[in-house]
Scaffold this active site. Structure first.
Site, PDB file in Angstrom:
ATOM      1  N   ASP A 195      45.027  26.266  29.125  1.00 29.65           N
ATOM      2  CA  ASP A 195      44.920  27.284  30.177  1.00 29.65           C
ATOM      3  C   ASP A 195      46.012  27.033  31.215  1.00 29.65           C
ATOM      4  O   ASP A 195      46.527  25.921  31.329  1.00 29.65           O
ATOM      5  CB  ASP A 195      43.538  27.240  30.847  1.00 29.65           C
ATOM      6  CG  ASP A 195      43.156  28.578  31.474  1.00 29.65           C
ATOM      7  OD1 ASP A 195      42.307  29.285  30.902  1.00 29.65           O
ATOM      8  OD2 ASP A 195      43.731  28.929  32.536  1.00 29.65           O
TER       9      ASP A 195
ATOM     10  N   ASP B 296      51.620  27.402  30.838  1.00 27.69           N
ATOM     11  CA  ASP B 296      51.778  28.838  31.096  1.00 27.69           C
ATOM     12  C   ASP B 296      52.256  29.493  29.812  1.00 27.69           C
ATOM     13  O   ASP B 296      53.424  29.381  29.441  1.00 27.69           O
ATOM     14  CB  ASP B 296      52.789  29.065  32.232  1.00 27.69           C
ATOM     15  CG  ASP B 296      52.990  30.551  32.518  1.00 27.69           C
ATOM     16  OD1 ASP B 296      52.478  31.395  31.742  1.00 27.69           O
ATOM     17  OD2 ASP B 296      53.670  30.861  33.519  1.00 27.69           O
TER      18      ASP B 296
ATOM     19  N   TYR C 239      45.938  47.558  31.458  1.00 29.32           N
ATOM     20  CA  TYR C 239      45.215  46.559  30.655  1.00 29.32           C
ATOM     21  C   TYR C 239      44.947  47.048  29.224  1.00 29.32           C
ATOM     22  O   TYR C 239      45.190  46.327  28.250  1.00 29.32           O
ATOM     23  CB  TYR C 239      43.910  46.232  31.383  1.00 29.32           C
ATOM     24  CG  TYR C 239      42.991  45.267  30.687  1.00 29.32           C
ATOM     25  CD1 TYR C 239      43.302  43.913  30.615  1.00 29.32           C
ATOM     26  CD2 TYR C 239      41.794  45.701  30.118  1.00 29.32           C
ATOM     27  CE1 TYR C 239      42.442  43.022  29.985  1.00 29.32           C
ATOM     28  CE2 TYR C 239      40.932  44.814  29.495  1.00 29.32           C
ATOM     29  CZ  TYR C 239      41.251  43.481  29.427  1.00 29.32           C
ATOM     30  OH  TYR C 239      40.398  42.599  28.803  1.00 29.32           O
TER      31      TYR C 239
ATOM     32  N   LYS D  85      25.372  40.086  44.591  1.00 31.40           N
ATOM     33  CA  LYS D  85      24.955  40.925  45.718  1.00 31.40           C
ATOM     34  C   LYS D  85      23.436  40.845  45.946  1.00 31.40           C
ATOM     35  O   LYS D  85      22.974  40.805  47.085  1.00 31.40           O
ATOM     36  CB  LYS D  85      25.361  42.385  45.468  1.00 31.40           C
ATOM     37  CG  LYS D  85      26.875  42.606  45.557  1.00 31.40           C
ATOM     38  CD  LYS D  85      27.221  44.056  45.227  1.00 31.40           C
ATOM     39  CE  LYS D  85      28.714  44.289  45.191  1.00 31.40           C
ATOM     40  NZ  LYS D  85      29.065  45.691  44.890  1.00 31.40           N
TER      41      LYS D  85
ATOM     42  N   GLN E  65      26.852  55.872  35.732  1.00 31.77           N
ATOM     43  CA  GLN E  65      27.779  55.517  34.656  1.00 31.77           C
ATOM     44  C   GLN E  65      27.121  54.488  33.727  1.00 31.77           C
ATOM     45  O   GLN E  65      26.359  53.644  34.184  1.00 31.77           O
ATOM     46  CB  GLN E  65      29.125  55.011  35.211  1.00 31.77           C
ATOM     47  CG  GLN E  65      29.120  53.711  35.978  1.00 31.77           C
ATOM     48  CD  GLN E  65      28.853  53.873  37.472  1.00 31.77           C
ATOM     49  OE1 GLN E  65      28.088  54.736  37.897  1.00 31.77           O
ATOM     50  NE2 GLN E  65      29.446  53.019  38.285  1.00 31.77           N
TER      51      GLN E  65
HETATM   52  P1  NAD Z   1      38.884  34.787  32.076  1.00 36.35           P
HETATM   53  O1  NAD Z   1      39.770  35.356  33.117  1.00 36.35           O
HETATM   54  O2  NAD Z   1      37.684  34.016  32.513  1.00 36.35           O
HETATM   55  O3  NAD Z   1      39.733  33.871  31.091  1.00 36.35           O
HETATM   56  C1  NAD Z   1      41.084  34.102  30.773  1.00 36.35           C
HETATM   57  C2  NAD Z   1      41.821  32.812  30.982  1.00 36.35           C
HETATM   58  O4  NAD Z   1      43.212  33.006  30.625  1.00 36.35           O
HETATM   59  C3  NAD Z   1      41.819  32.364  32.453  1.00 36.35           C
HETATM   60  O5  NAD Z   1      41.219  31.099  32.593  1.00 36.35           O
HETATM   61  C4  NAD Z   1      43.281  32.348  32.822  1.00 36.35           C
HETATM   62  O6  NAD Z   1      43.632  31.293  33.703  1.00 36.35           O
HETATM   63  C5  NAD Z   1      43.956  32.189  31.471  1.00 36.35           C
HETATM   64  N1  NAD Z   1      45.357  32.621  31.542  1.00 36.35           N
HETATM   65  C6  NAD Z   1      45.854  33.711  32.185  1.00 36.35           C
HETATM   66  N2  NAD Z   1      47.186  33.716  32.107  1.00 36.35           N
HETATM   67  C7  NAD Z   1      47.547  32.620  31.386  1.00 36.35           C
HETATM   68  C8  NAD Z   1      48.776  32.083  30.984  1.00 36.35           C
HETATM   69  N3  NAD Z   1      49.929  32.683  31.314  1.00 36.35           N
HETATM   70  N4  NAD Z   1      48.803  30.950  30.260  1.00 36.35           N
HETATM   71  C9  NAD Z   1      47.625  30.314  29.945  1.00 36.35           C
HETATM   72  N5  NAD Z   1      46.423  30.769  30.306  1.00 36.35           N
HETATM   73  C10 NAD Z   1      46.376  31.912  31.021  1.00 36.35           C
HETATM   74  O7  NAD Z   1      38.462  35.985  31.128  1.00 36.35           O
HETATM   75  P2  NAD Z   1      37.406  36.047  29.946  1.00 36.35           P
HETATM   76  O8  NAD Z   1      36.333  36.966  30.388  1.00 36.35           O
HETATM   77  O9  NAD Z   1      37.047  34.709  29.472  1.00 36.35           O
HETATM   78  O10 NAD Z   1      38.267  36.813  28.850  1.00 36.35           O
HETATM   79  C11 NAD Z   1      38.847  36.150  27.717  1.00 36.35           C
HETATM   80  C12 NAD Z   1      39.570  37.185  26.858  1.00 36.35           C
HETATM   81  O11 NAD Z   1      38.648  38.187  26.448  1.00 36.35           O
HETATM   82  C13 NAD Z   1      40.716  37.901  27.577  1.00 36.35           C
HETATM   83  O12 NAD Z   1      41.762  38.103  26.660  1.00 36.35           O
HETATM   84  C14 NAD Z   1      40.100  39.225  27.952  1.00 36.35           C
HETATM   85  O13 NAD Z   1      41.061  40.236  28.092  1.00 36.35           O
HETATM   86  C15 NAD Z   1      39.169  39.466  26.787  1.00 36.35           C
HETATM   87  N6  NAD Z   1      38.060  40.377  27.136  1.00 36.35           N
HETATM   88  C16 NAD Z   1      37.073  39.950  27.967  1.00 36.35           C
HETATM   89  C17 NAD Z   1      36.036  40.827  28.292  1.00 36.35           C
HETATM   90  C18 NAD Z   1      34.910  40.388  29.198  1.00 36.35           C
HETATM   91  O14 NAD Z   1      33.979  41.188  29.413  1.00 36.35           O
HETATM   92  N7  NAD Z   1      34.893  39.187  29.749  1.00 36.35           N
HETATM   93  C19 NAD Z   1      36.019  42.128  27.787  1.00 36.35           C
HETATM   94  C20 NAD Z   1      37.056  42.525  26.957  1.00 36.35           C
HETATM   95  C21 NAD Z   1      38.063  41.637  26.619  1.00 36.35           C
END
Ligand code: NAD
Length: 329
Positions: A35, A55, A150, A201, A221
């Site tokens: 991460d 990163d 997104y 909340k 919604q």
């Molecule tokens: P989250 O934000 O908790 O986790 C994503 C992680 O990616 C974060 O910890 C962030 O620090 C890390 N990250 C961001 N940029 C980075 C980089 N450049 N290098 C390394 N790490 C990086 O989100 P989540 O809810 O755990 O989501 C995980 C995945 O699932 C994501 O791809 C998200 O788009 C997808 N997703 C989640 C949901 C949901 O409801 N949570 C819904 C649809 C899709």
């Protein structure tokens, strides 16, 4: 399929943190968790994993993360709930660098299977204008009219996974997550999603005695919400399946936001005055997951009842808030 080194990106985040633990408990011994965040901001840091801060927008960091790996779960993305994605479209799109470089590095390193976390935000907005939306089928992503920013990044990255498989032979699997919730996720700060925000909340009302609650939109919604345990099980099942196209991974238990608030009020044992903020970001009008395909392919669908998952989520957020409140003693 659990043998060999497994990389989970976004492992400091909500789903990634749970996935590392699920994989460990289900046969994956050698796990690398990656991460961008410093360790004190990871929701869960598992001592048995090889944890790395990188990163992943940069190709060299991706190369370092997948060295010697056979399996990659790519969950890293700059994302959040509706409040974040509506106001940070460019940041969301920059995540395309993560998936592009992870795919390139994985191919070069001889990775055998690559999982990509896509989203219900890829679906055509015109098919989500009705609160009684019966559920989005996989084909409803086209003709393309994804969530601006997104959703387009997710749709593009899905296609890149497909073409890496067709042209370069790396096996890719894509799941379209529908709203995932549970403990050890974002619950404040602007990136949180509806289930966590509503818990926060309601808890705030309970603790402060201010019985007003702000709801984004008119509350009618509709959405479906998948508990984290269903999500991680689904990720591994889809990864190990023969499903070569993007597939829904979500709950089909559709509720309105008002019904979600009802559930949290009931868990908290409180009734609140609802103030509807019609100017707040609210996303599409109606969205749920059509699960015919996943039932056919896996003989399974996410089914943990919303009431049960919300009780656990509420309890965890309550503890987080309580641990921040200075003791009066
Ligand atoms: P989250 O934000 O908790 O986790 C994503 C992680 O990616 C974060 O910890 C962030 O620090 C890390 N990250 C961001 N940029 C980075 C980089 N450049 N290098 C390394 N790490 C990086 O989100 P989540 O809810 O755990 O989501 C995980 C995945 O699932 C994501 O791809 C998200 O788009 C997808 N997703 C989640 C949901 C949901 O409801 N949570 C819904 C649809 C899709």
């Amino acid at each position: 399929m659990a043998g060999g080194k497994t990389v989970v990106t976004g492992a400091g985040g909500f789903i990634g943190g749970h996935l590392v633990d699920y994989l460990k408990k289900n046969g994956h011994e050698d796990i690398v968790a990656v991460d961008i965040k410093p360790y004190d901001e990871w929701y869960q840091v598992w001592p048995y994993a090889e944890n790395k801060i990188l990163d992943l927008r940069g190709k060299e960091a991706c190369e370092e993360s997948v060295k010697g790996a056979k399996i990659v779960y790519n969950l890293a993305a700059d994302m959040g709930g509706m409040g974040f994605i509506e106001n940070n479209k460019a940041l969301c799109m920059i995540s395309v660098l993560i998936n592009t470089h992870m795919l390139m590095a994985s191919r070069e390193a001889g990775v055998e299977r690559f999982f990509y976390a896509s989203s219900a935000c890829v679906y055509n907005g015109d098919k989500q204008k009705d609160v009684d939306n019966p559920g989005l089928k996989e084909e409803d992503a086209y003709p393309a009219l994804a969530e601006d920013g997104y959703g387009w990044e997710k749709l593009f990255s899905e296609r890149m996974c497909r073409h890496f498989m067709e042209d370069f032979g790396i096996v890719t699997r894509v799941a379209r997550f529908h709203n995932v919730y549970g403990p050890h996720g974002t619950w404040d700060g602007g990136r949180e999603k509806a289930p966590a925000a509503i818990c926060r909340k309601v808890i705030h009302s309970k603790l402060s005695g201010d019985h007003n609650i702000e709801i984004w939109g008119d509350g009618h919604q509709t959405r479906s919400f998948m508990y984290i345990d269903d999500c991680v099980l689904g990720c591994k099942s889809i990864m190990e399946s023969n499903i070569e196209y993007p597939i829904n991974l979500g709950s089909a238990e559709m509720v309105s936001i008002n019904q979600l608030v009802d559930i949290v009020e009931e868990i908290a044992g409180i009734k609140l005055n609802r103030k509807y903020n019609l100017n707040a970001p609210k996303g599409v009008r109606g969205r749920s997951s059509d699960n015919e395909l996943i039932k056919k392919e896996l003989g399974w669908e996410p089914s943990i009842p919303l009431r049960d998952g919300m009780a656990k989520t509420y309890e965890w957020i309550y503890d987080q808030i309580q641990s921040k409140v200075p003791s009066k003693a």
